[in-house]
Write a protein that holds these residues in place. Structure first.
Motif, PDB file in Angstrom:
ATOM      1  N   GLU A  46      43.829  66.261  41.529  1.00  0.00           N
ATOM      2  CA  GLU A  46      43.069  65.015  41.688  1.00  0.00           C
ATOM      3  C   GLU A  46      41.694  65.235  41.077  1.00  0.00           C
ATOM      4  O   GLU A  46      41.164  66.339  41.097  1.00  0.00           O
TER       5      GLU A  46
ATOM      6  N   PHE B 103      46.823  62.860  40.187  1.00  0.00           N
ATOM      7  CA  PHE B 103      46.346  61.790  41.058  1.00  0.00           C
ATOM      8  C   PHE B 103      44.844  61.619  40.884  1.00  0.00           C
ATOM      9  O   PHE B 103      44.182  62.398  40.195  1.00  0.00           O
ATOM     10  N   ASP B 104      44.334  60.558  41.544  1.00  0.00           N
ATOM     11  CA  ASP B 104      42.929  60.200  41.361  1.00  0.00           C
ATOM     12  C   ASP B 104      42.214  60.212  42.703  1.00  0.00           C
ATOM     13  O   ASP B 104      42.626  59.495  43.629  1.00  0.00           O
ATOM     14  N   THR B 105      41.145  60.991  42.792  1.00  0.00           N
ATOM     15  CA  THR B 105      40.333  60.992  44.009  1.00  0.00           C
ATOM     16  C   THR B 105      39.851  59.582  44.329  1.00  0.00           C
ATOM     17  O   THR B 105      39.543  59.267  45.486  1.00  0.00           O
TER      18      THR B 105
ATOM     19  N   HIS C 179      38.233  63.294  48.496  1.00  0.00           N
ATOM     20  CA  HIS C 179      39.225  64.266  47.978  1.00  0.00           C
ATOM     21  C   HIS C 179      40.027  64.887  49.120  1.00  0.00           C
ATOM     22  O   HIS C 179      41.209  65.212  48.953  1.00  0.00           O
TER      23      HIS C 179
ATOM     24  N   LEU D 265      42.663  62.302  49.920  1.00  0.00           N
ATOM     25  CA  LEU D 265      43.740  62.336  48.911  1.00  0.00           C
ATOM     26  C   LEU D 265      44.630  63.550  49.146  1.00  0.00           C
ATOM     27  O   LEU D 265      45.859  63.470  49.042  1.00  0.00           O
TER      28      LEU D 265
ATOM     29  N   SER E 234      48.561  63.404  50.076  1.00  0.00           N
ATOM     30  CA  SER E 234      49.560  64.033  49.185  1.00  0.00           C
ATOM     31  C   SER E 234      50.572  64.817  49.998  1.00  0.00           C
ATOM     32  O   SER E 234      51.775  64.829  49.698  1.00  0.00           O
TER      33      SER E 234
ATOM     34  N   SER F 246      41.702  70.173  43.552  1.00  0.00           N
ATOM     35  CA  SER F 246      40.684  69.132  43.309  1.00  0.00           C
ATOM     36  C   SER F 246      39.788  69.562  42.155  1.00  0.00           C
ATOM     37  O   SER F 246      39.292  70.685  42.155  1.00  0.00           O
TER      38      SER F 246
END
Ligand code: SF4
Length: 381
Positions: A34, A72-74, A131, A134, A138, A157
């Motif tokens: 992320e 993925f995106d924070t 983060h 996220l 996940s 991260s």
């Protein structure tokens, strides 16, 4: 294990690149990455691009070339943070909770107030940082939805921040038996080095998109990357929830810019919200001492340790305090926000599906278990 927590990068960070290579080369691991909002407006500088060049799509492509199983995106975590933090603010207002609420997504600032202002430990938001949210999603929501053993997931991260390495190691930021929420944190500079080690020609890459569903985000999540952005994102949502009316102008100009302490009174419905934004811990101390003495009364305060917020983080390409570089990165953040079709966190369809299918109510029992944390009184230093 020695973990540097210097927010400005004056101390060298603990290098965790080898740990990332090891995870990527282990076929038994499902490795998720992320990236924080501030990384995409500074990573290009490591490859000779001008400060403020937006490299989101190339960064995603590069991470896939490195071998991550999911990118993925924070920012998805930032939208979830706003769902929780805006609800927490409204809950405090409606139930006579203590104000001001303080943002708590900056771990250097969290460590600072735990040591320096232990009498104020009940006012920061209990939300985990984006983060961490996220990471836990996940290993819970994503793992359960796609039938992946969460014990096999490694979350990496990419952060503009050195203090995030310390944050990820905090024992309360994990779930039993799958701990921690985030396994490895590397900085923007460490990612540049990895890409060079892998021989990836960054400037030749074609742009790619984040993976679904934890790669979906709104403009509100992007602005987390610069000073004033977290509170602006929270106001975009709190305004609509409190008034029931659409917010036409989502850009809160008085909260933007590089002044060390910014203050604004924002009318929302029948109430005026007194807001403060600071960056730099000296400015934070000034504001908190005024709260302690009863001299200042605010409803919400955003505090970030680094100059300019995360765009000026200690893990970013060195900016040596150059204001032009920071402003170029901040402008890129606002440009990215304006380019998004959705600019309010509570409109993110993937986030709404997460709450509908998995979390239930924002600030509810499951949300607290997965998405909130607590703070610890520590000795004054
Ligand atoms: Fe890290 Fe951002 Fe806080 Fe700096 S402002 S310490 S980069 S979270």
């Amino acid at each position: 294990q020695c973990v540097a927590v210097c927010p400005t990068g004056a101390l060298m960070e603990l290098d965790q690149v080898d740990k990332v290579w090891k995870a990527l080369n282990d076929p038994t691991r499902y490795v998720v990455v992320e990236t924080a909002p501030a990384v995409r407006v500074a990573l290009g500088e490591g490859f000779g691009l001008e400060p403020g060049t937006i490299v989101t799509g190339k960064m995603v492509a590069a991470l896939r070339r490195l071998g991550f199983d999911r990118v993925f995106d924070t920012e998805f975590g930032a939208d979830v943070t706003i769902m929780e933090e805006a609800t927490e603010l409204i809950h405090r207002i409606e139930h006579g909770g203590r104000l001001p609420i303080l943002t708590s997504c900056c771990p250097a600032w969290v460590k600072f107030f735990e040591h320096q202002f232990p009498d104020l430990l009940d006012i920061p938001s209990t939300c985990k940082s984006p983060h961490q949210m996220l990471g836990v999603l996940s290993k819970s929501y994503y793992a359960e939805t796609y039938g992946i053993d969460p014990q096999k997931i490694t979350v990496v991260s990419i952060m503009p921040c050195i203090a995030k390495k310390y944050e990820a190691a905090r024992p309360e930021l994990g779930q039993d038996p799958v701990t921690p929420d985030v396994d490895i944190v590397i900085t923007t500079r460490e990612l540049s080095r990895m890409l060079r080690e892998a021989g990836i020609h960054f400037d030749h890459l074609k742009e790619e998109d984040f993976d679904h569903p934890l790669g979906e985000s709104t403009g509100a999540a992007v602005v987390f990357g610069t000073t004033g952005g977290v509170i602006e994102a929270a106001l975009r949502t709190a305004y609509e929830w409190l008034t029931g009316k659409p917010l036409e102008n989502v850009e809160f100009e008085p909260l933007r810019g590089m002044d060390g302490i910014k203050e604004a009174v924002i009318p929302i419905g029948k109430r005026d919200f007194r807001i403060a934004v600071t960056h730099g811990l000296g400015n934070a101390r000034t504001i908190l001492e005024k709260i302690q003495s009863g001299e200042s009364h605010y409803d919400a305060i955003e505090i970030m340790a680094c100059p300019g917020g995360c765009i000026g983080g200690g893990g970013q390409p060195y900016h040596h305090g150059n204001l032009e570089i920071l402003e170029a990165r901040a402008n890129a953040i606002y440009q990215e926000d304006r380019s998004k079709p959705l600019r309010k966190s509570h409109e993110n369809p993937a986030v709404l599906k997460l709450y509908r299918d998995y979390i239930g109510e924002p600030y509810g029992e499951k949300a607290h278990r997965l998405l909130h944390t607590s703070f610890t009184k520590r000795p004054k230093i």
